[in-house]
Design an enzyme around this catalytic site. Structure first.
Site, PDB file in Angstrom:
ATOM      1  N   HIS A  15      48.548  24.496  37.064  1.00 45.54           N
ATOM      2  CA  HIS A  15      49.389  24.458  38.266  1.00 45.54           C
ATOM      3  C   HIS A  15      50.101  25.783  38.519  1.00 45.54           C
ATOM      4  O   HIS A  15      51.303  25.820  38.836  1.00 45.54           O
ATOM      5  CB  HIS A  15      50.390  23.309  38.186  1.00 45.54           C
ATOM      6  CG  HIS A  15      49.747  21.966  38.322  1.00 45.54           C
ATOM      7  ND1 HIS A  15      49.445  21.411  39.540  1.00 45.54           N
ATOM      8  CD2 HIS A  15      49.307  21.082  37.383  1.00 45.54           C
ATOM      9  CE1 HIS A  15      48.873  20.229  39.359  1.00 45.54           C
ATOM     10  NE2 HIS A  15      48.754  20.014  38.055  1.00 45.54           N
ATOM     11  N   HIS A  90      44.466  19.519  43.459  1.00 44.45           N
ATOM     12  CA  HIS A  90      45.515  20.331  44.066  1.00 44.45           C
ATOM     13  C   HIS A  90      44.978  21.580  44.746  1.00 44.45           C
ATOM     14  O   HIS A  90      45.538  22.032  45.743  1.00 44.45           O
ATOM     15  CB  HIS A  90      46.543  20.730  42.998  1.00 44.45           C
ATOM     16  CG  HIS A  90      47.633  19.722  42.836  1.00 44.45           C
ATOM     17  ND1 HIS A  90      48.896  19.883  43.343  1.00 44.45           N
ATOM     18  CD2 HIS A  90      47.632  18.508  42.240  1.00 44.45           C
ATOM     19  CE1 HIS A  90      49.628  18.821  43.057  1.00 44.45           C
ATOM     20  NE2 HIS A  90      48.872  17.981  42.379  1.00 44.45           N
ATOM     21  N   ASP A 187      43.689  16.192  34.876  1.00 42.21           N
ATOM     22  CA  ASP A 187      44.395  15.475  35.938  1.00 42.21           C
ATOM     23  C   ASP A 187      45.590  14.721  35.385  1.00 42.21           C
ATOM     24  O   ASP A 187      46.628  14.680  36.020  1.00 42.21           O
ATOM     25  CB  ASP A 187      43.488  14.509  36.714  1.00 42.21           C
ATOM     26  CG  ASP A 187      44.099  14.093  38.059  1.00 42.21           C
ATOM     27  OD1 ASP A 187      45.027  14.784  38.520  1.00 42.21           O
ATOM     28  OD2 ASP A 187      43.658  13.088  38.641  1.00 42.21           O
TER      29      ASP A 187
END
Length: 389
Positions: A15, A90, A187
């Site tokens: 991320h 994402h 995930d």
């Protein structure tokens, strides 16, 4: 297989670019966490680094985050560590993904239904897709090459036999002609491990805490492939999250601040949970300012006390405009979304012209980009604020 085992580092859900709590310090933390993983891969001489999706937090990461990420993969390449990856939910785009850019630069190999063989291990991959399109029987994999002694499938999604799963991994065992040895999953942000028909299935977890409930140490998985499959867990150092339980007896703001002084909050993300029988008012902004003054990087106060339904709660903000700006930053809006927000809050735009101004702004983005990232069927994509899995 003879000689040294093939050593694989399994990571994911990095991320990069996530400006958690609207904090640039937290945004840098996510990049630094992945940098620690890369350092370990190089220093400990791994053969392969597998990234199981959600390299970036959004489809439109900042240019400096992209640049620094490219440099990290360049270091892996210079050290002879093969980097392979799938695309997570994402970062997934309608056209070319960021993994494609890294592949074009010769730094990453994007996995698919054809095997990528590294030191005798064949890697396949499936990017994130909705559960309704994750039918294993409809995903055809090319036969495993004869020189491959082990077969690994990398996936991004939520899978059974884990209790939160939407799709059964058993289907990949039963319907595929490839004899799998390991499923490397991304995930889910907590590290997990199980067996599916004799195949090792593991989530590596996220490399930074994307929410306060991710309490386990952050890290990655290590696989060794020789005559069998071995797996270990390795931790990396990340910023401390501190939760202060303030169970009030009589006091309000001052008592909460006093409770926080019992904990070391320097350089930490701090959450204060206010509970107890006292109905004295707690000014959250004062508590947060006190924590920031003692060196906390982020401070949040949650008042969990039961309130009488007829009771009127007074809410105080130190700076309403600052609070709104911070909330907008946390929403990870696209450029078009930020433009719309700016128009709505612009005091110089007449209320009767807001709709027209927004329409002109959006048309400008669509004309420039053809198909604005973050727009699905003409509707702005909903931002992910809580669970970033």
């Amino acid at each position: 297989m003879t000689g040294e085992p093939t050593r694989v580092l399994h990571t994911g859900d990095t991320h990069i670019g996530y400006r958690q709590y609207g904090s640039d310090d937290r945004r840098r933390d996510f990049l630094r966490a992945f940098e620690r993983v890369v350092d370990d891969a190089i220093d400990e001489g791994y053969d392969v680094l597998v990234h199981a999706g959600d390299l970036f937090h959004s489809r439109s990461p900042r240019l400096d985050d992209v640049r620094e990420t490219v440099e990290l993969f360049r270091r892996l390449d210079d050290a002879g560590v093969e980097a392979i990856a799938v695309v997570g939910n994402h970062e997934s785009k309608r056209d070319a993904d960021w993994v494609d850019l890294l592949q074009d630069l010769g730094l990453v190999r994007r996995l698919g239904d054809e095997a990528v063989v590294v030191d005798g291990v064949a890697f396949y991959g499936v990017d994130h897709r909705p559960p309704s399109r994750f039918d294993a029987s409809e995903i055809g994999f090319a036969p495993s090459p004869q020189d491959a002694s082990h077969n690994v499938l990398v996936l991004h999604g939520l899978f059974e036999p884990f209790p939160f799963g939407d799709v059964s991994l058993e289907g990949f065992v039963e319907s595929s002609d490839v004899d799998w040895d390991a499923f490397m999953l991304g995930d889910y942000h907590h590290p997990e491990r199980d067996q599916v028909g004799g195949v090792v299935a593991s989530y590596c977890g996220s490399t930074e805490r994307a929410s306060a409930d991710e309490e386990e140490a952050r890290g990655y998985n290590v696989f060794g492939f020789d005559d069998g499959v071995r797996m270990e867990r390795r931790a990396i150092e990340t910023r401390d999250f501190v939760t202060v339980e303030a169970d009030l007896v009589e006091g309000g703001t001052d008592e909460v601040i006093e409770r926080t002084r019992e904990r070391d909050v320097d350089d930490a993300v701090v959450t204060v949970e206010v509970r107890g029988g006292s109905d004295a008012p707690v000014v959250q902004s004062e508590v947060e300012e006190s924590l920031l003054g003692r060196g906390a990087v982020v401070a949040r106060v949650n008042d969990r006390r039961d309130k009488d339904e007829d009771e009127t709660t007074e809410v105080e903000f130190a700076d309403p405009d600052s609070a709104v700006r911070e909330r907008v930053d946390e929403m990870e809006l696209t450029d078009a979304g930020r433009e719309i927000d700016a128009v709505v809050r612009d005091k110089n735009v007449a209320r009767t012209r807001i709709a027209e101004e927004i329409e002109e702004s959006v048309e400008g983005f669509l004309d420039a980009d053809g198909d604005e990232d973050g727009m699905e069927d003409g509707k702005p994509e909903q931002s992910t604020l809580g669970d970033v899995s």
